[in-house]
Design a protein around this motif. Structure first.
Motif, PDB file in Angstrom:
ATOM      1  N   ARG A   1      -8.693  -1.647   3.806  1.00 23.16           N
ATOM      2  CA  ARG A   1      -7.756  -0.700   3.202  1.00 23.16           C
ATOM      3  C   ARG A   1      -7.323  -1.272   1.855  1.00 23.16           C
ATOM      4  O   ARG A   1      -7.113  -2.462   1.728  1.00 23.16           O
ATOM      5  N   ARG A   2      -7.237  -0.394   0.885  1.00 24.41           N
ATOM      6  CA  ARG A   2      -6.875  -0.872  -0.452  1.00 24.41           C
ATOM      7  C   ARG A   2      -5.380  -1.121  -0.533  1.00 24.41           C
ATOM      8  O   ARG A   2      -4.583  -0.343  -0.030  1.00 24.41           O
ATOM      9  N   ALA A   3      -5.023  -2.231  -1.136  1.00 23.84           N
ATOM     10  CA  ALA A   3      -3.612  -2.565  -1.300  1.00 23.84           C
ATOM     11  C   ALA A   3      -3.481  -3.524  -2.465  1.00 23.84           C
ATOM     12  O   ALA A   3      -4.431  -4.220  -2.816  1.00 23.84           O
ATOM     13  N   THR A   4      -2.291  -3.565  -3.058  1.00 20.65           N
ATOM     14  CA  THR A   4      -2.057  -4.546  -4.102  1.00 20.65           C
ATOM     15  C   THR A   4      -1.411  -5.774  -3.480  1.00 20.65           C
ATOM     16  O   THR A   4      -0.901  -5.727  -2.367  1.00 20.65           O
TER      17      THR A   4
ATOM     18  N   ARG B   1     -10.501  -7.466  -2.096  1.00 22.52           N
ATOM     19  CA  ARG B   1     -10.198  -6.401  -1.132  1.00 22.52           C
ATOM     20  C   ARG B   1     -11.287  -5.338  -1.131  1.00 22.52           C
ATOM     21  O   ARG B   1     -11.991  -5.147  -2.108  1.00 22.52           O
TER      22      ARG B   1
ATOM     23  N   SER C   1       0.877  -1.165   0.000  1.00 24.50           N
ATOM     24  CA  SER C   1       0.000   0.000   0.000  1.00 24.50           C
ATOM     25  C   SER C   1       0.915   1.214   0.000  1.00 24.50           C
ATOM     26  O   SER C   1       1.606   1.458   0.992  1.00 24.50           O
TER      27      SER C   1
ATOM     28  N   ALA D   1      -5.407  -3.907   5.746  1.00 21.88           N
ATOM     29  CA  ALA D   1      -5.396  -4.416   4.378  1.00 21.88           C
ATOM     30  C   ALA D   1      -5.803  -5.889   4.353  1.00 21.88           C
ATOM     31  O   ALA D   1      -6.547  -6.330   3.487  1.00 21.88           O
TER      32      ALA D   1
ATOM     33  N   GLU E   1      -1.780  -0.747   9.485  1.00 23.36           N
ATOM     34  CA  GLU E   1      -2.221  -0.646   8.093  1.00 23.36           C
ATOM     35  C   GLU E   1      -2.210  -2.015   7.420  1.00 23.36           C
ATOM     36  O   GLU E   1      -3.104  -2.329   6.634  1.00 23.36           O
TER      37      GLU E   1
END
Lengths: 327, 495
Positions: free
Chosen positions: B302-305, B317, B264, B297, B293
């Protein structure tokens, strides 16, 4: 907190016995005493009590929906206008040609539909509830005027079954009061005995906690406004029965009375706390004041002032209660 | 210039400050060190007039003072730059800088003068590119930090307190911050500087005061020459004995969570690990190291790759509702704000995450719900043992047990615990530890985040050490001690 035990379930069932409703009950009794003292002959009659309940029924049904929305952390300003729209839509010549049942179903569908639009805008369009429902208030009123051409639409004699709701009496009480009572009981059951009700408290009291607990708060929020709209549809049926008309002027400022009743009843505008019983007691207090002022031939302006004072006093008293109860 | 003696501050259930001494001289940068929960934040809030000390004295320039409100503190010449910036996002830069002491006559704002004065202060801070009329909400975090600093300067402060001012800054911006600090101290302003980065303290600091468990353990150490090991020793070695339950003896079960290359931007990068059934995995690191964080995620909040795989299934997600349905539970850091329905009963709080399990067509079977709640209240020894009591009347530890109880229902596979003992008094912690270990023994995988290093080490089977968003160490918890971990966190190198 030194209180030894929590409220027992039995006491909670009674509802009225809860301490937080005690003040409202006392206020109601005091107002009744004032009525008895000032106008004994007119106040304590069956017809007067029936007229109070009939008057309370329409807003009462709306208040039940408003209680849900407000406990869920929102606000619905569009209730009066949506009810008017539903009453107009149900009394157009086209709808009336299908008979009383279709008219009633129409009223409920229109109300629920308008509520659903509110809910979609708020939950998925992320509009602030105040703004979305304010827009609906204005637009629904406008649509009602357009549909009715600003004329009052009478219910035809073929469809007098609807009017029967107010004229037919059971044990001396008009049917529409029973409908009101039924909505209150159903509202109480849904709020206190179902997952929907429990989630309403959760979504309003702590949306973050609700979300993290896996509750779909958007969908729930949408449903809350749909429920409020549904109640407006029922209220439209009641007002059609009482006035034998559908009109774009029905329900003017009902939103304020409904919200006031909910607040007086102890529901927090910030959500998460409140009861149906409190709201109904709040509404009865309001209706009783109206009744007393009319019976005593007093000015309606003074009546508004009295109502304003009651809202403030009720909220101040509740805030003190809250402080005492805080840990 | 500033002398604090025997400062005591008591909060319900916690003695946040338990006799703190602090001496700050004019023109020096005085660094405050201590682990999370050592009392640094409380101490600066006392100075800023936010909290009033229960005991102790504060002298400023020889006179005894008492800052009973933030306004008093500002009048005395104390300015505070908080870790969480306290700016009004909707106002302009100039309006924020002069908030509370506007350029005004009879309530009529002189915006021209305010903008000019703001531009002057910003130029002095080396940031003439920040426009005084810009809306603060649109600025970058670093620019906000500068605005916050400009506000402190606009007060003609004699003492500036900076709580982790470099946390939001990039490397070259830190250099600029130090230049400003040196300018200020040259003018005789005193700076109280809080940071976890030892290298910064070496560079900018003059003297160091170390706090531990709300007490001063060292006063006025020379910032440049005190060996790291001495500082770390002072910060560690808690006076409180923690009692941890014994670890599981058998080997852990199947993998329940696999995290692959989770990234993230700005929070953490390329984090990979797995959690097995019955295993407790701890994330150790400072505030801002990315530990919370990462947890968010994993939970989908929470947005994350990257990939999060729960029990063999890749999670979408950003969908918390689905994540919960698939069997993940979270006990969040901010218990009151994120987990509890304070007005509701213990029962309602426990069953919130598994209501459908108690209902047929939406109708709640209250008898069964109460029975389940009562069973859990007894099992976790929640006191008082009354499931109908409003949860806000319970102590922090018992509230936390109720949150854990929520996830004991409905067959969870993985539980995420973010600071599970925050606000829980010491006596109740051991019980919570036992409950958490008990969860793992039932075959639940547990991912634990805590700023208390001994807690992570004592409770976990495996530990990941985080620093500024990257995993710098991963291994068996038994092979590390508090000293190793702090050393890694503060110096940024693996042991």
């Amino acid at each position: 907190m030194s209180k030894p035990a929590a409220i027992s379930p039995r006491n909670r069932l009674a509802g009225l016995g809860e301490a937080r409703h005690l003040g409202l009950v006392v206020a109601l009794v005091l107002l009744a005493v004032v009525g008895l003292v000032t106008k004994f002959d007119n106040f304590a009659t069956t017809s007067n009590i029936v007229s109070i309940l009939t008057l309370a029924a329409t807003i009462g049904v709306i208040t039940v929906g408003a209680t849900f929305v407000i406990i869920g952390g929102g606000i619905d300003l569009s209730v009066g206008a949506v009810m008017a729209l539903a009453s107009v839509w149900a009394t157009t010549l086209a709808t009336q040609s299908y008979g009383p049942w279709v008219m009633m179903i129409c009223a409920v569908l229109v109300g629920t539909g308008a509520g659903l639009v509110n809910g979609l805008l708020i939950a998925y369009g992320r509009l602030v509830p105040f703004i979305a429902t304010l827009a609906m208030l204005v637009a629904a009123r406008g649509l009602a005027q357009r549909m009715s051409d600003r004329k009052t639409q009478l219910i035809q004699t073929d469809n007098s079954a609807i009017v029967d709701l107010s004229t037919t009496r059971l044990l001396g009480i008009p049917l529409l009061v029973y409908i009101f009572a039924l909505v209150v009981v159903l509202g109480w059951v849904v709020l206190n005995r179902t997952t929907f009700g429990r989630r309403t408290y959760a979504v309003g009291g702590n949306p973050e906690a609700a979300r993290l607990a896996g509750i779909n708060i958007r969908r729930h929020t949408m449903l809350l406004y749909a429920l409020s709209g549904f109640c407006c549809g029922i209220a439209a049926i009641l007002i059609m029965a009482r006035t034998t008309t559908g009109s774009s002027t029905h329900g003017d400022l009902y939103e304020l009375d409904a919200i006031a009743a909910v607040i007086i009843g102890g529901t927090l505008l910030t959500g998460g706390r409140g009861t149906i019983i409190g709201s109904i007691l709040g509404l009865l207090i309001f209706t009783l004041i109206t009744n007393l002022f009319i019976l005593n031939g007093l000015n309606t302006s003074d009546q508004l002032i009295a109502k304003g004072l009651i809202i403030v006093v009720a909220v101040l008293l509740q805030r003190r209660n809250l402080k005492e109860r805080a840990p | 210039m500033l002398v604090m003696r025997g400062i005591v501050k008591q909060f319900p259930g916690v003695r946040a400050l338990d006799g703190v001494d602090l001496d700050v001289e004019a023109g020096e940068v005085h660094c405050l060190l201590g682990q999370n929960g050592a009392g640094k934040s409380t101490l600066i809030k006392v100075l800023a007039g936010v909290h009033q000390p229960d005991e102790g004295t504060i002298e400023f320039n020889g006179a005894q003072i008492r800052a009973s409100s933030p306004i008093d503190a500002i009048r005395l010449g104390f300015a505070t730059i908080y870790q969480e910036l306290d700016l009004v996002e909707g106002l302009s830069v100039a309006e924020n800088i002069f908030l509370g002491h506007e350029h005004a006559r009879a309530g009529w704002m002189n915006r021209g003068a305010a903008n000019r004065a703001a531009a002057e202060v910003l130029t002095r801070l080396g940031h003439p590119e920040i426009r005084p009329k810009a809306e603060v909400g649109r600025l970058s975090p670093a620019a906000k930090q500068v605005v916050s600093m400009a506000r402190a300067l606009s007060h003609d402060a004699r003492l500036i307190i900076m709580d982790e001012p470099s946390a939001a800054l990039a490397h070259d911006e830190v250099a600029n911050l130090f230049r400003i600090i040196r300018e200020l101290t040259a003018q005789g302003v005193a700076v109280v500087y809080i940071s976890h980065r030892l290298e910064e303290i070496r560079e900018i600091g003059d003297r160091v005061t170390v706090l531990k468990d709300g007490r001063t353990v060292a006063v006025g150490l020379p910032a440049r020459d005190t060996p790291t090991s001495e500082i770390v020793s002072l910060m560690t070695g808690r006076t409180v004995e923690y009692v941890f339950p014994p670890r599981a003896t058998g080997s852990p079960g199947d993998e329940v969570l696999r995290v692959e290359h989770l990234t993230s931007p700005g929070a953490f990068a390329d984090v990979s690990f797995e959690v097995r059934a019955g295993e407790i995995v701890g994330l150790a690191g400072l505030v801002g190291s990315g530990r919370s964080e990462i947890m968010e995620a994993v939970y989908g909040a929470r947005r994350a790759t990257g990939r999060v795989v729960l029990d063999g299934e890749t999670l979408r997600r950003g969908d918390v509702v689905k994540t919960v349905r698939k069997g993940m539970g979270l006990a969040p850091e901010e218990r009151k704000a994120q987990a509890l329905l304070l007005d509701q009963s213990v029962t309602a709080n426990i069953t919130l995450g598994s209501l459908p399990g108690f209902a047929t067509f939406g109708w709640i079977d209250r008898a069964r719900e109460r029975a389940e709640a009562r069973r859990l209240v007894e099992m976790l020894d929640i006191r008082p043992p009354d499931p109908e009591r409003p949860i806000k009347t319970l102590s922090g530890g018992n509230q936390q047990k109720a949150v854990l109880a929520r996830w004991l229902l409905g067959g969870r596979k993985l539980l995420l615990l973010d600071e599970p003992t925050r606000g829980v008094d010491v006596g109740a912690r051991a019980e919570l530890y036992a409950v958490i270990r008990g969860l793992a023994e039932q075959g639940i995988g547990v991912l634990l985040v805590s700023s208390e290093v001994p807690e992570v080490l004592g409770l976990s089977d495996r530990v990941l050490v985080l620093r500024e968003g990257t995993v710098i160490h991963q291994g068996d918890a038994r092979e590390l001690d508090e000293h190793d971990v702090l050393d890694m966190i503060m110096n940024g190198r693996a042991a």
